[in-house]
Every structure is written in C-alpha cells, then in structure tokens.
Design a protein around this motif. Structure first.
Motif, PDB file in Angstrom:
ATOM      1  N   HIS A 120      -8.289 -42.653  37.724  1.00 54.44           N
ATOM      2  CA  HIS A 120      -8.779 -43.677  38.662  1.00 54.44           C
ATOM      3  C   HIS A 120     -10.247 -43.339  38.914  1.00 54.44           C
ATOM      4  O   HIS A 120     -10.560 -42.716  39.920  1.00 54.44           O
ATOM      5  N   TYR A 123     -11.999 -44.210  42.357  1.00 59.29           N
ATOM      6  CA  TYR A 123     -11.425 -43.473  43.473  1.00 59.29           C
ATOM      7  C   TYR A 123     -11.820 -41.988  43.413  1.00 59.29           C
ATOM      8  O   TYR A 123     -12.218 -41.388  44.412  1.00 59.29           O
ATOM      9  N   LYS A 127     -14.092 -40.031  46.145  1.00 63.86           N
ATOM     10  CA  LYS A 127     -13.557 -38.884  46.876  1.00 63.86           C
ATOM     11  C   LYS A 127     -14.546 -37.708  46.797  1.00 63.86           C
ATOM     12  O   LYS A 127     -14.857 -37.061  47.787  1.00 63.86           O
TER      13      LYS A 127
END
Ligand code: ADP
Length: 219
Positions: A120, A123, A127
């Motif tokens: 991903h 994402y 993060k």
C-alpha cells in the motif's frame, strides 16, 4: 548484485517508478501497459516495453511471462483488472507476485488468491512521513512485525559524552542498540565503553512500546 528478471505491469506513478528504479539498478525489466503512450514513454527505462492487456492470459503467455520469477502488478484504479491479472500470474506459476492494493477489500481478495506481497505505497509513505514529522529524533524505522521495529534515532544533548554502559539502555528500556553511526563511520559491534555524542545516530531494536518509552525518556 545478482541480476534478476522482473516484469512490471501497469506503468502509473507507482509501477513507473518501480520500473525505472529496477532498470537503473541494472536488472532486466519487461514493462507492460495497456496504453500505447505509456509503453512508448517507458521504452527508455526498461529492457522491453510491451503493450498488452494483462487480463488476457494468451498475451501474457506469448510475451514469455512464465520466464519471470518476480512480477509486480501496479494496476491502480481498475481493481478487477488487478485481481484477474494476479490470479492469472499465480495460475501460470509465477513464484513471486507483488501487487499494489488500493484499499482493504482489495487487499483481502489479493491475499485469498495467493498474491505473495501486497503493498500500500501511499499509506506506507504517509505513515513514515507522519512518524518522521512528529519526532525530532526519529530518522527512519522498519517495522519487523506488528509489535517490533528497528529505529534510527538521533542522540540529543541528554546522551552527550555518556557511554553505552552508563546509559544502560537495554536494562532500562528493553531496547537493544544494534549499531551506531558517527559522521559516516558505522560501528556494528557497539561495546559498553563506547561514548555516545550529540548527533550520533543510534540504530535500536525493540518492542514498539519500549522504543517509544526510550524515545520519550532518553531524548
Ligand atoms: P498509480 O495510482 O500508481 O499512478 P494508475 O492507476 O494511474 O496507477 O496506473 C495504472 C496503469 O495500469 C495505467 O498506466 C494503466 O494503463 C495500466 N493498466 C490498467 N489496466 C491494465 C491492464 N488490464 N493491462 C495492462 N495495464 C493496465
């Protein structure tokens, strides 16, 4: 470096970057996309760039996809095409299929049909950036599992000129110092007498909650 053979299917932002990077490292890369424009654009960043629809099994077989050990499926929005392509690749016996997932549902389906690695990228990058922004000392981290990580932390004035024995990081926090870096010198076998200085980068491993405790208390 061992030269490997990769095929990248879908030359959007993610697949395109993977293709360029693998090719620039020196690997053999077969780039595939449905769009003729993309194929033309990536001709210079791949060993071969081929226009085809990866949901068509015949086309995949004809370009010799079965000769590739690792295939990256980076089809973005068309989840159906991504799933079908992954399924075909696994049925054709590709050992390692790496697939970009758009969301959690997509991830679950990919898992069920045997995708070997599911990423991903948005994402994961978000993060990492969020963690780096929220800390003045965290340089980078790798998640080893849900619970354990390796982190690179910048030593601050609190640790300046103190030895690892004095700091006693493992006993106090349950965190192991794997290595440290001063300027460009990396010491991968830290000894208790070694002095930590302002600006030393510590490479530490531990449970995420212990790492957090260490970061908050020691810095
Ligand atoms: P990103 O979000 O990484 O930029 P995109 O959705 O923009 O991804 O790009 C996906 C790429 O995959 C596009 O270039 C598109 O032409 C390609 N693609 C979509 N479906 C297929 C398919 N069936 N076969 C081959 N390539 C495909």
């Amino acid at each position: 470096m061992v030269k490997k053979q990769f095929s990248v299917i879908g030359l959007g932002r993610f697949g395109g970057s993977i293709c360029k990077e693998l090719y620039s490292i020196g690997h053999e890369v077969m780039a595939i996309d449905l769009s003729e424009d993309k194929v033309e654009e990536y001709g210079q960043y791949a060993t071969h760039a081929i226009q085809l629809d990866s949901t068509d099994e015949r086309s995949l077989i004809n370009v010799g996809i079965r000769n590739f050990d690792e295939v990256i499926v980076a089809i973005g929005d068309d989840i159906q095409a991504s799933v079908l392509t992954t399924l075909l690749l696994k049925e054709l016996g590709i050992k390692k299929v790496v697939v970009k997932a758009q969301n959690d549902y997509h991830h679950k389906v990919l898992e069920k049909i045997g995708a070997d690695v599911i990423v991903h990228p948005e994402y994961e990058t978000a993060k990492r950036v969020a963690h780096n922004l929220s800390s003045d000392t965290l340089i980078d981290f790798i998640d080893l599992s849900e619970e354990y990580s390796i982190a690179e932390l910048l030593a601050t004035s609190k640790m300046n000129n103190r030895s690892l024995a004095e700091l006693d990081i493992r006993a106090k926090y349950g965190v192991t110092v794997l290595a440290y870096k001063n300027n460009n010198h990396v010491n991968i076998a830290p000894s208790p007498d070694d002095l930590i200085r302002l600006g030393t980068i510590l490479v530490v491993m531990g449970h995420k909650s212990d790492l957090e405790r260490f970061e908050n208390a020691a810095f």
